[in-house]
Design a protein around this motif. Sequence first.
Motif: not given
Length: 170
Positions: A81-100
């Motif tokens: 019901n919204e003409a809205m989207a969020f999108f991007g790219t993962y720069l860092e992925v450290t399982p269970h401790s960090r996402l960028v």
Amino acid sequence: MDARKENEPTPMTNRTTVERKSERELVVTRTFNGPARIVFEAWTKPELFKRWWAPKSMGMSLRSCEMDVRVGGTYRLEFENEAMAFFGTYLEVTPHSRLVWTNEEGGEGGPVTTVTFEEKGGKTLLAMHELYPSKEALDAAGTGAADAMVETFDQLDDLLVTLGASVGRS
């Protein structure tokens, strides 16, 4: 003898704090009643993320949630019901401790979001840092997004109680 029953879900008592750390940085923190592994999964598995991310009070839900959670992978969130989207790219992925990741829906120069997960005694301190390209960009984001995060973090807390009850302790 300690009479606590650690297997029972704990009622929601954690508070979300939102602080503007500088002209360009917003930090949202909360402690969740669950191990970092499960909290991290709620951020990286589309079937879980869809259950808590959109603020229900705003009548929003995710129609689509695509996540390729790896360095260089992308995400795209589309709302019902919204003409809205969020999108991007993962720069860092450290399982269970960090996402960028980047936030590219606003064009060039969107904020970069860093989420850290720090486990202590079966609970997870989560800190979400959003670094905007300028003071004006953070000002333009306003307090609405921060208010929405308080509600979505409440919804994540509720989901974690459900997951804890269904998964059990490991």
